[in-house]
Design an enzyme around this catalytic site. Structure first.
Site, PDB file in Angstrom:
ATOM      1  N   ILE A  87     -42.775 -13.724 -13.935  1.00 14.11           N
ATOM      2  CA  ILE A  87     -41.351 -13.882 -14.208  1.00 14.11           C
ATOM      3  C   ILE A  87     -40.743 -15.839 -14.327  1.00 14.11           C
ATOM      4  CG2 ILE A  87     -38.730 -14.107 -13.304  1.00 14.11           C
ATOM      5  CD1 ILE A  87     -39.909 -11.233 -11.369  1.00 14.11           C
TER       6      ILE A  87
ATOM      7  N   ARG B  93     -34.965 -15.951  -4.078  1.00 16.47           N
ATOM      8  CA  ARG B  93     -34.749 -15.456  -2.610  1.00 16.47           C
ATOM      9  C   ARG B  93     -33.624 -16.162  -1.600  1.00 16.47           C
ATOM     10  NH1 ARG B  93     -35.815 -10.769  -3.877  1.00 16.47           N
ATOM     11  NH2 ARG B  93     -37.598  -9.688  -2.911  1.00 16.47           N
TER      12      ARG B  93
ATOM     13  N   GLU C 144     -27.508 -12.907   3.447  1.00 17.53           N
ATOM     14  CA  GLU C 144     -27.436 -11.696   2.382  1.00 17.53           C
ATOM     15  C   GLU C 144     -26.987 -10.585   2.692  1.00 17.53           C
ATOM     16  OE1 GLU C 144     -29.192 -12.503  -1.552  1.00 17.53           O
ATOM     17  OE2 GLU C 144     -30.510 -10.367  -1.311  1.00 17.53           O
TER      18      GLU C 144
ATOM     19  N   HIS D  46     -27.328 -10.047  -5.726  1.00 16.92           N
ATOM     20  CA  HIS D  46     -27.972 -10.041  -6.378  1.00 16.92           C
ATOM     21  C   HIS D  46     -28.813  -8.978  -7.786  1.00 16.92           C
ATOM     22  CE1 HIS D  46     -32.920  -9.789  -3.488  1.00 16.92           C
ATOM     23  NE2 HIS D  46     -32.810  -9.730  -4.877  1.00 16.92           N
TER      24      HIS D  46
HETATM   25  C1  8YV Z   1     -34.583  -5.919  -5.950  1.00 14.09           C
HETATM   26  C2  8YV Z   1     -35.455  -7.718  -6.168  1.00 14.09           C
HETATM   27  O1  8YV Z   1     -33.709  -4.867  -6.699  1.00 14.09           O
HETATM   28  O2  8YV Z   1     -38.138  -7.142  -6.587  1.00 14.09           O
HETATM   29  C3  8YV Z   1     -37.314  -7.945  -6.530  1.00 14.09           C
HETATM   30  O3  8YV Z   1     -38.314  -8.735  -5.137  1.00 14.09           O
HETATM   31  O4  8YV Z   1     -35.555  -9.039  -5.244  1.00 14.09           O
HETATM   32  C4  8YV Z   1     -34.916  -7.267  -6.857  1.00 14.09           C
HETATM   33  O5  8YV Z   1     -35.913  -6.499  -8.217  1.00 14.09           O
HETATM   34  C5  8YV Z   1     -34.580  -5.768  -4.777  1.00 14.09           C
HETATM   35  O6  8YV Z   1     -35.318  -6.553  -4.333  1.00 14.09           O
HETATM   36  C6  8YV Z   1     -33.945  -4.121  -4.170  1.00 14.09           C
HETATM   37  O7  8YV Z   1     -34.553  -3.423  -3.873  1.00 14.09           O
END
Ligand code: 8YV
Length: 326
Positions: free
Chosen positions: A158, A240, A269, A287
């Site tokens: 990412i 996070r 959160e 999120h």
């Molecule tokens: C999710 C995320 O939507 O993929 C991840 O690590 O933070 C998000 O894309 C979230 O964790 C819900 O599962």
């Protein structure tokens, strides 16, 4: 023959449930009820697999109480809700959902960066509140994206996607810090230069955080790190909650020690630190970095694929624990 039993811990696309039902006896949560840990454990009795999101904690207490459980499939690339050591000790496989969300999440990182630097939500609130009575030369002046220096902490898939958007699309100078340096070809692809964390914080006009959460990355950015940043800088967290010390950030934003922040993730959160809600120079989103319909479908499909592949003896597709067979 008895079909394996799986629990889907959160509401998800009906098509995902239907696919799982082709292979398993499925208990789901169509109303997205918030189950306590005790309830989750009770519902996991007799189940071999569980479909989780980042919200369900899988730890030794749960695993001790669910001896038939063999696989936890997370619909998220991050898996800090898994106690991986406990899963390995219990012989339970964990899987995540990498790759399918990379570009969507990089898009959102950029959207949050632009909204923050250009004060999009702050100015919209002003307009909606009926406060726009005349134009003025300095109204909601922000900082430029194009030609500025983008600092990325955490240069995984990412982070690389954000670097490419910045370098190729906006002519940004890209610097990054990561546990390990990228190889030369990847650096060239991203037009990114490796620097120390301190140099990055001191030099970047925009700092974007994309590191996975672990005990080691807890409070990667706190008061001391913010003190190194330029007073005109912006800070973006799509990684996070817990990567940033939210209380320290709220103080810094209030005292204008940095210009602004954009946050998609929060410590504790869905609660948000009340001091962050009280400062205007922060863009707050719940999120949603991976939230496009095609990407959420692809994430759900990959989590389901992991359950199906593993529980039908073909092994997990994207394991985060050592590979075991069903
Ligand atoms: C999710 C995320 O939507 O993929 C991840 O690590 O933070 C998000 O894309 C979230 O964790 C819900 O599962």
């Amino acid at each position: 023959m008895n079909r394996p039993k799986v629990l889907v811990a959160r509401a998800i696309f009906p098509e995902t449930i239907a696919r799982l039902e082709e292979h398993f006896e499925v208990e789901s949560n169509p109303n997205d009820e918030s189950w306590s840990k005790a309830e989750l454990i009770a519902r996991l009795q007799g189940k071999q697999g569980v479909f989780t999101t980042g919200s369900e904690r899988i730890d030794a207490e749960l695993l001790d109480a669910c001896p038939l459980l063999k696989i936890c499939a997370n619909m998220a690339v991050g898996y800090n809700n898994f106690d991986v050591d406990a899963m390995v000790a219990h012989g339970v496989v964990g899987t995540n959902a990498p790759d399918v969300l990379t570009e969507t999440t990089a898009d959102f990182g950029f959207a949050l960066l632009m909204a923050t630097a250009r004060r999009v939500t702050e100015s919209e609130h002003f307009l909606r509140a009926g406060q726009w009575t005349k134009w003025s030369y300095d109204m909601f002046s922000g900082s430029d994206i194009h030609g500025s220096t983008l600092g990325i902490i955490g240069m995984g898939r990412i982070g690389q996607g954000i670097a490419k958007r910045g370098a190729h699309g906006f002519g940004m100078k890209v610097i990054y810090h990561n546990r390990s340096r990228l190889d030369a070809a990847l650096e060239a692809d991203c037009k990114a230069s490796y620097v120390s964390k301190e140099a990055l914080l001191q030099t970047a006009d925009h700092v974007v955080l994309v590191v996975p959460y672990s005990a080691a990355s807890h409070h990667t950015i706190g008061a001391a790190e913010i003190a190194l940043m330029k007073p005109t800088a912006t800070l973006i967290n799509i990684a996070r909650g817990g990567i940033v010390d939210d209380a320290a950030l709220a103080v810094a934003l209030k005292e204008k020690r940095i210009a602004a922040a954009g946050l998609d993730v929060f410590e504790g959160e869905p609660k948000v630190h009340p001091d962050l809600l009280a400062v205007p120079n922060v863009v707050l989103t719940p999120h949603i970095a991976s939230a496009t319909v095609p990407t959420r479908r692809a994430m759900a499909d990959l989590a389901a694929d992991n359950l199906i592949s593993f529980l039908t003896g073909k092994g997990p597709k994207t394991p985060v624990t050592p590979v075991l067979t069903a």
